[in-house]
Enzyme design. Sequence first.
Site, mmCIF file in Angstrom:
data_model
loop_
_atom_site.group_PDB
_atom_site.id
_atom_site.type_symbol
_atom_site.label_atom_id
_atom_site.label_comp_id
_atom_site.label_asym_id
_atom_site.label_seq_id
_atom_site.Cartn_x
_atom_site.Cartn_y
_atom_site.Cartn_z
ATOM 1 N N HIS A 12 19.275 65.244 52.985
ATOM 2 C CA HIS A 12 19.857 65.878 51.855
ATOM 3 C C HIS A 12 21.077 64.973 51.612
ATOM 4 C CE1 HIS A 12 22.998 67.342 54.615
ATOM 5 N NE2 HIS A 12 22.120 67.680 55.253
ATOM 6 N N GLU A 85 17.091 72.704 59.137
ATOM 7 C CA GLU A 85 17.968 72.084 60.111
ATOM 8 C C GLU A 85 17.705 72.749 61.481
ATOM 9 O OE1 GLU A 85 18.626 69.381 61.774
ATOM 10 O OE2 GLU A 85 20.545 68.537 60.698
#
Length: 186
Positions: A12, A85
């Site tokens: 990201h 994550e």
Amino acid sequence: MTESTEIWLVRHGETDWNVAWRIQGHTDIPLNEHGREQARQLADTLVAEKFDALYASDLGRAQETARILGAAVHLPVQTEPLLREICHGEWEGKIADQDIDVQLGALYADPQNAHAPGGETLQQVAERTARALDEISSRHGGGRILLVSHGVSLATIICQAEKIPLTQARRVRPENCAARVIHWPA
């Protein structure tokens, strides 16, 4: 046997917590303006590429990056929570100072056992992300996939795909909006 799938891994774009060296983990922090610009620049480089599908973690920073990329490659974002994550538990929100950095070093040195209080080990993340890639690869065997996730999650994927020990995950962790191509299964 599933045919190998070409997967373009993208971390990201930048967040304010990335800039401050604040540990994000599962904390849902949005992209900052520089992160959006990074995603737009990457999107410009992908516009001529053809992908069969676009997958992203369910966290906002990955979703926003994926939406920007999806507009360029004309694909909707398919959300996959297993691409999230690493959960850093009690470390989330803390600045990665010297004490935390020592503890993070232990996380990489002992991927099967070390974790933040209330968090995941690297091995747990690797198993979770492998399940996601196995499923994606079974749906798109022999295809080409664009996948947006997070630094540690992507590092565990890279280690598995390239047969690198998880103790080296920190070394292969991608920068914000960097793309890397792997094949799954390797």
